[in-house]
Design an enzyme around this catalytic site. Sequence first.
Site, mmCIF file in Angstrom:
data_model
loop_
_atom_site.group_PDB
_atom_site.id
_atom_site.type_symbol
_atom_site.label_atom_id
_atom_site.label_comp_id
_atom_site.label_asym_id
_atom_site.label_seq_id
_atom_site.Cartn_x
_atom_site.Cartn_y
_atom_site.Cartn_z
ATOM 1 N N GLN A 148 0.850 -1.198 0.000
ATOM 2 C CA GLN A 148 0.000 0.000 0.000
ATOM 3 C C GLN A 148 0.884 1.246 0.000
ATOM 4 O O GLN A 148 0.402 2.359 -0.119
ATOM 5 C CB GLN A 148 -0.871 0.019 1.255
ATOM 6 C CG GLN A 148 -1.818 -1.165 1.360
ATOM 7 C CD GLN A 148 -2.445 -1.239 2.750
ATOM 8 O OE1 GLN A 148 -3.478 -0.635 3.014
ATOM 9 N NE2 GLN A 148 -1.812 -1.958 3.647
ATOM 10 N N ASN A 149 2.201 1.022 0.135
ATOM 11 C CA ASN A 149 3.113 2.162 0.247
ATOM 12 C C ASN A 149 3.425 2.764 -1.109
ATOM 13 O O ASN A 149 3.592 2.045 -2.094
ATOM 14 C CB ASN A 149 4.420 1.730 0.926
ATOM 15 C CG ASN A 149 4.171 1.218 2.327
ATOM 16 O OD1 ASN A 149 3.117 1.477 2.899
ATOM 17 N ND2 ASN A 149 5.127 0.497 2.878
ATOM 18 N N CYS A 181 -0.914 12.401 -16.328
ATOM 19 C CA CYS A 181 -1.620 13.557 -16.861
ATOM 20 C C CYS A 181 -3.102 13.219 -16.977
ATOM 21 O O CYS A 181 -3.468 12.233 -17.608
ATOM 22 C CB CYS A 181 -1.049 13.906 -18.235
ATOM 23 S SG CYS A 181 -1.957 15.227 -19.048
ATOM 24 N N HIS A 211 -1.540 1.378 -4.213
ATOM 25 C CA HIS A 211 -1.954 2.767 -3.988
ATOM 26 C C HIS A 211 -1.105 3.769 -4.777
ATOM 27 O O HIS A 211 -1.093 4.950 -4.458
ATOM 28 C CB HIS A 211 -1.892 3.106 -2.489
ATOM 29 C CG HIS A 211 -2.948 2.411 -1.677
ATOM 30 N ND1 HIS A 211 -2.954 2.392 -0.300
ATOM 31 C CD2 HIS A 211 -4.050 1.708 -2.060
ATOM 32 C CE1 HIS A 211 -4.005 1.697 0.128
ATOM 33 N NE2 HIS A 211 -4.675 1.265 -0.918
ATOM 34 N N GLY A 233 2.975 -4.470 8.892
ATOM 35 C CA GLY A 233 3.015 -3.012 9.074
ATOM 36 C C GLY A 233 1.814 -2.260 8.554
ATOM 37 O O GLY A 233 1.942 -1.135 8.082
HETATM 38 N N1 APR Z 1 7.218 -1.950 12.716
HETATM 39 C C1 APR Z 1 6.057 -2.601 12.449
HETATM 40 N N2 APR Z 1 4.864 -1.983 12.455
HETATM 41 C C2 APR Z 1 4.831 -0.679 12.737
HETATM 42 C C3 APR Z 1 5.999 0.060 13.032
HETATM 43 C C4 APR Z 1 7.239 -0.634 13.014
HETATM 44 N N3 APR Z 1 8.397 -0.019 13.285
HETATM 45 N N4 APR Z 1 5.630 1.348 13.298
HETATM 46 C C5 APR Z 1 4.301 1.397 13.170
HETATM 47 N N5 APR Z 1 3.804 0.186 12.830
HETATM 48 C C6 APR Z 1 2.417 -0.214 12.579
HETATM 49 C C7 APR Z 1 1.401 0.580 13.379
HETATM 50 O O1 APR Z 1 1.196 -0.033 14.647
HETATM 51 C C8 APR Z 1 0.164 0.507 12.489
HETATM 52 O O2 APR Z 1 -0.647 -0.606 12.825
HETATM 53 O O3 APR Z 1 2.129 0.062 11.235
HETATM 54 C C9 APR Z 1 0.734 0.324 11.075
HETATM 55 C C10 APR Z 1 0.596 1.534 10.182
HETATM 56 O O4 APR Z 1 -0.758 1.792 9.975
HETATM 57 P P1 APR Z 1 -1.263 3.040 9.098
HETATM 58 O O5 APR Z 1 -0.546 4.269 9.516
HETATM 59 O O6 APR Z 1 -2.743 3.054 9.136
HETATM 60 O O7 APR Z 1 -0.722 2.688 7.621
HETATM 61 P P2 APR Z 1 -1.370 1.728 6.539
HETATM 62 O O8 APR Z 1 -2.076 0.581 7.161
HETATM 63 O O9 APR Z 1 -0.302 1.438 5.545
HETATM 64 O O10 APR Z 1 -2.438 2.678 5.872
HETATM 65 C C11 APR Z 1 -3.166 2.218 4.754
HETATM 66 O O11 APR Z 1 -4.063 4.395 4.491
HETATM 67 O O12 APR Z 1 -4.179 6.693 4.268
HETATM 68 C C12 APR Z 1 -3.903 5.532 3.679
HETATM 69 O O13 APR Z 1 -3.166 5.416 1.531
HETATM 70 C C13 APR Z 1 -2.684 5.379 2.845
HETATM 71 O O14 APR Z 1 -1.689 3.319 2.095
HETATM 72 C C14 APR Z 1 -2.177 4.015 3.225
HETATM 73 C C15 APR Z 1 -3.413 3.350 3.809
#
Ligand code: APR
Length: 232
Positions: free
Chosen positions: A86-87, A112, A104, A171
């Site tokens: 998703q990154n 464009c 994503h 993550g």
């Molecule tokens: N190691 C492992 N996990 C971690 C670490 C780490 N060092 N630091 C944080 N986390 C975990 C957090 O506990 C959390 O559960 O990573 C997760 C990150 O969650 P989000 O911030 O919600 O990110 P994500 O799940 O990728 O978000 C999904 O949301 O806004 C959108 O488009 C954006 O792709 C993104 C989507």
Amino acid sequence: MILTGAGISKESGLDTFRCEDGIWSRVSLEDVATPEGFARNPRLVHEFYNARRSKLCDPEIAPNAAHLALARLEQEWPGDVFLVTQNIDDLHERAGNRNLLHMHGELKKIRCDACDAHMEWVDELGVEHGCPQCHVVGRLRPHVVWFGEMPIGMDRIYEALDRCTLFMSIGTSGHVYPAAGFVSHVRMYTRAHTVELNMEPSNGATLFAETIYGPATEVVPAYIEALLSRPR
Ligand code: APR
């Protein structure tokens, strides 16, 4: 099959979204991550992605031990390894993963809206820029999927989910669909083992057969090492 989210890049120096000091605690996602926000204030949206793109290009930002472990898995695992992230950062490809899909979008790409050309872009982007292909001005946008838009590659993703034998989620907080629903899909339609590796239990933690909590740079390399040294 591996799904990754912002948590895997946290220890590389990139912010997550929903942690206490996460990106969505500082800016409103409605303003910077929706088509409506972009239509309302494109300058603000460009500023937001320009700052993130420039941070990603900072020489201090590099793949960490968790990214490298997933690249090792792709190289050494005897079967297919498909990584869906998703990154929008490029740390997985910099680590060496090749069978990779950015559902994503990608921060270092733009497209464009006038002619649908897609291109690599590492500089600042603004409303004054013209498309290098069709020369229309002001219609370039980050190649990222905003809320309300269709993620990229869903056919390929569901095809892989349907035939995977191991599903790892790393993550991600499990708040954003469709990615948050992959584990239920795998459990319903396959006999695959499901494992969550995260700092803390995600929103869908109870859906996984196995859960391992800790920093990605510790738990991911350890899990991959164990997986690769298991007798087959
Ligand atoms: N190691 C492992 N996990 C971690 C670490 C780490 N060092 N630091 C944080 N986390 C975990 C957090 O506990 C959390 O559960 O990573 C997760 C990150 O969650 P989000 O911030 O919600 O990110 P994500 O799940 O990728 O978000 C999904 O949301 O806004 C959108 O488009 C954006 O792709 C993104 C989507």
